[in-house]
Design a protein around this motif. Structure first.
Motif, PDB file in Angstrom:
ATOM      1  N   LEU A  65       8.234   6.059   1.109  1.00  0.00           N
ATOM      2  CA  LEU A  65       7.372   7.044   1.761  1.00  0.00           C
ATOM      3  C   LEU A  65       7.443   6.857   3.271  1.00  0.00           C
ATOM      4  O   LEU A  65       7.846   5.796   3.757  1.00  0.00           O
ATOM      5  N   PRO A  66       6.984   7.856   4.038  1.00  0.00           N
ATOM      6  CA  PRO A  66       6.718   7.589   5.444  1.00  0.00           C
ATOM      7  C   PRO A  66       5.512   6.661   5.564  1.00  0.00           C
ATOM      8  O   PRO A  66       4.740   6.509   4.612  1.00  0.00           O
ATOM      9  N   VAL A  67       5.345   6.069   6.726  1.00  0.00           N
ATOM     10  CA  VAL A  67       4.263   5.102   6.912  1.00  0.00           C
ATOM     11  C   VAL A  67       2.896   5.776   6.988  1.00  0.00           C
ATOM     12  O   VAL A  67       1.901   5.211   6.514  1.00  0.00           O
ATOM     13  N   ALA A  68       2.830   6.976   7.558  1.00  0.00           N
ATOM     14  CA  ALA A  68       1.543   7.605   7.882  1.00  0.00           C
ATOM     15  C   ALA A  68       0.539   7.632   6.728  1.00  0.00           C
ATOM     16  O   ALA A  68      -0.625   7.263   6.917  1.00  0.00           O
ATOM     17  N   PRO A  69       0.920   8.055   5.513  1.00  0.00           N
ATOM     18  CA  PRO A  69      -0.097   8.150   4.455  1.00  0.00           C
ATOM     19  C   PRO A  69      -0.611   6.812   3.941  1.00  0.00           C
ATOM     20  O   PRO A  69      -1.640   6.769   3.273  1.00  0.00           O
ATOM     21  N   VAL A  70       0.091   5.722   4.246  1.00  0.00           N
ATOM     22  CA  VAL A  70      -0.376   4.395   3.794  1.00  0.00           C
ATOM     23  C   VAL A  70      -0.737   3.501   4.972  1.00  0.00           C
ATOM     24  O   VAL A  70      -0.933   2.296   4.800  1.00  0.00           O
ATOM     25  N   LEU A  71      -0.854   4.064   6.163  1.00  0.00           N
ATOM     26  CA  LEU A  71      -1.147   3.260   7.344  1.00  0.00           C
ATOM     27  C   LEU A  71      -2.449   2.471   7.224  1.00  0.00           C
ATOM     28  O   LEU A  71      -2.481   1.283   7.591  1.00  0.00           O
ATOM     29  N   PRO A  72      -3.553   3.052   6.703  1.00  0.00           N
ATOM     30  CA  PRO A  72      -4.784   2.249   6.570  1.00  0.00           C
ATOM     31  C   PRO A  72      -4.585   1.022   5.689  1.00  0.00           C
ATOM     32  O   PRO A  72      -5.077  -0.072   6.016  1.00  0.00           O
ATOM     33  N   GLU A  73      -3.860   1.173   4.584  1.00  0.00           N
ATOM     34  CA  GLU A  73      -3.628   0.046   3.681  1.00  0.00           C
ATOM     35  C   GLU A  73      -2.746  -1.014   4.342  1.00  0.00           C
ATOM     36  O   GLU A  73      -2.947  -2.223   4.122  1.00  0.00           O
ATOM     37  N   ILE A  74      -1.778  -0.578   5.158  1.00  0.00           N
ATOM     38  CA  ILE A  74      -0.925  -1.539   5.864  1.00  0.00           C
ATOM     39  C   ILE A  74      -1.732  -2.290   6.919  1.00  0.00           C
ATOM     40  O   ILE A  74      -1.633  -3.513   7.054  1.00  0.00           O
ATOM     41  N   GLU A  75      -2.562  -1.554   7.669  1.00  0.00           N
ATOM     42  CA  GLU A  75      -3.360  -2.186   8.721  1.00  0.00           C
ATOM     43  C   GLU A  75      -4.374  -3.170   8.161  1.00  0.00           C
ATOM     44  O   GLU A  75      -4.731  -4.146   8.827  1.00  0.00           O
ATOM     45  N   HIS A  76      -4.855  -2.927   6.925  1.00  0.00           N
ATOM     46  CA  HIS A  76      -5.814  -3.820   6.298  1.00  0.00           C
ATOM     47  C   HIS A  76      -5.146  -4.922   5.467  1.00  0.00           C
ATOM     48  O   HIS A  76      -5.826  -5.694   4.782  1.00  0.00           O
ATOM     49  N   GLY A  77      -3.811  -4.994   5.528  1.00  0.00           N
ATOM     50  CA  GLY A  77      -3.095  -6.053   4.838  1.00  0.00           C
ATOM     51  C   GLY A  77      -2.983  -5.878   3.343  1.00  0.00           C
ATOM     52  O   GLY A  77      -2.622  -6.835   2.634  1.00  0.00           O
ATOM     53  N   GLN A  78      -3.264  -4.670   2.830  1.00  0.00           N
ATOM     54  CA  GLN A  78      -3.160  -4.438   1.393  1.00  0.00           C
ATOM     55  C   GLN A  78      -1.747  -4.059   0.976  1.00  0.00           C
ATOM     56  O   GLN A  78      -1.330  -4.314  -0.161  1.00  0.00           O
ATOM     57  N   MET A  79      -1.014  -3.432   1.869  1.00  0.00           N
ATOM     58  CA  MET A  79       0.367  -3.043   1.609  1.00  0.00           C
ATOM     59  C   MET A  79       1.215  -3.438   2.805  1.00  0.00           C
ATOM     60  O   MET A  79       0.699  -3.730   3.882  1.00  0.00           O
ATOM     61  N   ARG A  80       2.525  -3.405   2.594  1.00  0.00           N
ATOM     62  CA  ARG A  80       3.436  -3.627   3.708  1.00  0.00           C
ATOM     63  C   ARG A  80       4.618  -2.667   3.577  1.00  0.00           C
ATOM     64  O   ARG A  80       4.938  -2.191   2.480  1.00  0.00           O
TER      65      ARG A  80
END
Length: 310
Positions: free
Chosen positions: A240-255
């Motif tokens: 996926l592009p990063v934008a739709p999962v950015l909150p999860e990445i910033e909170h350390g839930q996804m990378r």
């Protein structure tokens, strides 16, 4: 067939009752029933199931409802184009894919309210395949889609080139010590992706074919929210592009991990119908969308997106 019959039918479906529709339309219920009966006779099909609890659309009624809405919207747009020709005003409906709305929706709404207070911008979030059909029928004035080689029915304006990445849960075992993965490595994992006609899937399929690769095990989910829940449950990863999962990445839930050999991206384009003229308001929103997309790319607030010249 008359426009008032279309308005009556849409109102009945929207309110789920002949009596409630009659009140809203300020029409006597027997007259409303008569117009509905005439419409069904002309079409040669029953449009509604009637019961003591109200009315529901038949299969034919559901098809006709979509067309009736599109026709009524085009009539309203035509009226708006004539009566508000000097200053952009009226209603504009734009469709955004789920994976784009997180990056574009709020900045576009904010800019529209500031620059065009007389325009009512209605944003609808949908699957890309559904948006293309709505744009063809005139149910939306504009839509943001992805250039998959199937956009010839539309007038298109490129907005950005958006990088696609391998997205997984933060503690997933896939390539945990790597900053990049090859496309083949990504495709060999269990991937959670939209259906074949939606979102990133056509682009991923095309890149795989071009590289002589085959996609392995795929779980199809046509919802970003459910797709993210499946990733968090450890069912697989996604591209996926990063934008739709950015909150999860910033909170350390996804990378997210960059894909190489080859890299993969998609071209984001603004689309309008070639057959249905845009109102002044829709043209103004189209220009504003290009401006907002460019500003987001330059500022780096649309993650992974690179500005394309028009």
């Amino acid at each position: 067939m008359e426009l008032r019959q279309l308005r009556y039918f849409v109102a009945i479906v929207d309110h789920g009752s002949l009596s409630r529709a009659a009140l809203v339309l300020h029409v006597a219920q027997p007259a409303l029933t008569q117009q509905l009966r005439q419409l069904e006779e002309e079409l040669g099909a029953q449009l509604l199931h009637r019961s003591a609890q109200g009315v529901v659309s038949t299969d034919a009624g559901k098809v006709f409802y979509d067309h009736a809405q599109a026709i009524l919207k085009q009539v309203a747009d035509a009226r708006s184009a004539v009566t508000h020709s000097a200053r952009p005003s009226g209603s504009v409906t734009m469709g955004l894919p789920h994976s784009i709305s997180g990056a574009l929706a709020l900045p576009l709404l904010t800019a529209a309210r500031e620059q065009y207070p007389d325009i009512t911008l209605q944003l609808t979030e949908e699957l890309t395949g559904n948006l293309a059909e709505q744009l063809k029928s005139g149910r939306v004035n504009l839509a943001v889609l992805f250039d998959d080689g199937q956009l010839t029915p539309f007038a298109t304006t490129p907005l950005a080139e958006e990088e696609l990445r391998f997205i997984c849960r933060h503690d997933a075992i896939w390539f945990s010590d790597r900053n990049t993965v090859s496309l083949q490595q990504a495709l060999n994992t269990t991937l959670i992706l939209p259906g074949l006609q939606h979102g990133v899937r056509p682009r991923i399929e095309a890149m795989a074919r071009a590289a002589g690769l085959v996609i392995g095990n795929v779980i199809e989910i046509n919802s970003i929210a459910i797709l993210k829940s499946a990733i968090m449950a450890g069912m697989g990863a996604t591209i996926l592009p990063v934008a739709p999962v950015l909150p999860e990445i910033e909170h350390g839930q996804m990378r997210s991990v960059r894909i190489n050999s080859p890299a993969i991206s998609r071209t984001v384009v603004l689309c309008a119908s070639r057959n249905i003229p845009l109102t002044n308001a829709a043209n103004a929103i189209a220009a504003l969308t290009q401006q907002v997309a460019a500003d987001l790319c330059r500022a780096g607030t649309w993650p992974g997106a690179r500005l394309l010249s028009t």
